[in-house]
Write an enzyme that holds these catalytic residues in place. Structure first.
Site, mmCIF file in Angstrom:
data_model
loop_
_atom_site.group_PDB
_atom_site.id
_atom_site.type_symbol
_atom_site.label_atom_id
_atom_site.label_comp_id
_atom_site.label_asym_id
_atom_site.label_seq_id
_atom_site.Cartn_x
_atom_site.Cartn_y
_atom_site.Cartn_z
ATOM 1 C CG ASP A 1 -1.779 1.192 1.437
ATOM 2 O OD1 ASP A 1 -2.497 1.397 0.335
ATOM 3 O OD2 ASP A 1 -1.562 2.134 2.117
ATOM 4 C CD GLU B 1 -3.007 -2.240 -1.285
ATOM 5 O OE1 GLU B 1 -3.190 -0.945 -1.416
ATOM 6 O OE2 GLU B 1 -3.425 -2.951 -0.406
#
Length: 227
Positions: free
Chosen positions: A47, A119
């Site tokens: 992230d 991610e």
């Protein structure tokens, strides 16, 4: 794994990183004796890597854009829906390691699972090859003018975004209902409620019915994002 590496256009020096990125917590929990790590920690790192690379991309490509516009565009580019679309393009679902319950429940197509795995893969590439390798991958699969334009349109068109979100699960009906009009004729204010399966999930006001519908859809999206 070699097929996925080809799609990523990246060969791992440490294949265990890619394996971990594809291991859902449900699988790790069912195989505790194997001492497997789920992809949750990689998702956390990914992230941040994604946020940095995207911010750098927008900063370089939009030198005159104010901070607020950059922030909103970045949020639209890295949102769950965008990551889900990347996962679908890479066929990431077929490579996931899922527990029996998630497998039976359609986990390979679940938006949140696929977005999180995307991610995690970004983080795995970062740890294996550094920020240059991660940045190259993110630019290749996510950051291009076509996708940026698409997410910008989606960000402005809340009704379309809400429709896409609700239609991930079939057999749901969205309706917009005008519930109130106020103000003089030359300055009318319309209030609209949006419902899913007859349950109200958002209300908005506007100087036109279309504007009120967009406002209602925006309120519904904010409600659903908070769940």
């Amino acid at each position: 794994m070699q097929k996925l590496e080809k799609k990523l256009n990246y060969a791992f020096r440490d294949p265990a990183l890619l394996s971990e990125a594809l291991t859902h917590s449900s699988y790790a929990n069912e195989h505790r004796g194997d001492h497997l790590n789920s992809n949750e920690r990689l998702e956390f790192l990914g992230d941040s890597v994604l946020g940095f690379v995207t911010a750098e991309f927008l900063f370089a490509n939009h030198p005159d854009a104010p901070e607020g516009d950059l922030t909103r565009t970045r949020a639209a580019l890295v949102c769950e829906q965008s990551l889900y679309e990347v996962a679908r393009k890479l066929d990431l679902g077929q490579y996931l390691k899922l527990g029996r319950g998630e497998e039976a429940g359609g986990g390979r197509e679940r938006v949140s699972i696929l977005a999180d795995a995307t991610e995690a893969v970004f983080a795995a590439v970062y740890l294996d090859g550094g920020i240059a390798a991660a940045s190259a991958l993110i630019h290749r699969v996510l950051l291009d003018a076509e996708r940026e334009e698409a997410v910008e349109v989606r960000r402005r068109d809340c009704k379309t975004a809400l429709q896409e979100l609700i239609q991930r699960t079939p057999n749901h009906t969205i309706t917009y209902q005008l519930v109130e009009e106020s103000g003089p004729d030359h300055c009318r204010v319309f209030a609209v409620e949006v419902s899913v399966d007859e349950k109200v999930i958002g209300r908005g006001e506007g100087r036109s019915k279309k504007g009120a519908e967009q406002a209602a859809a925006k309120a519904a999206l904010e409600l659903l994002d908070g769940k």
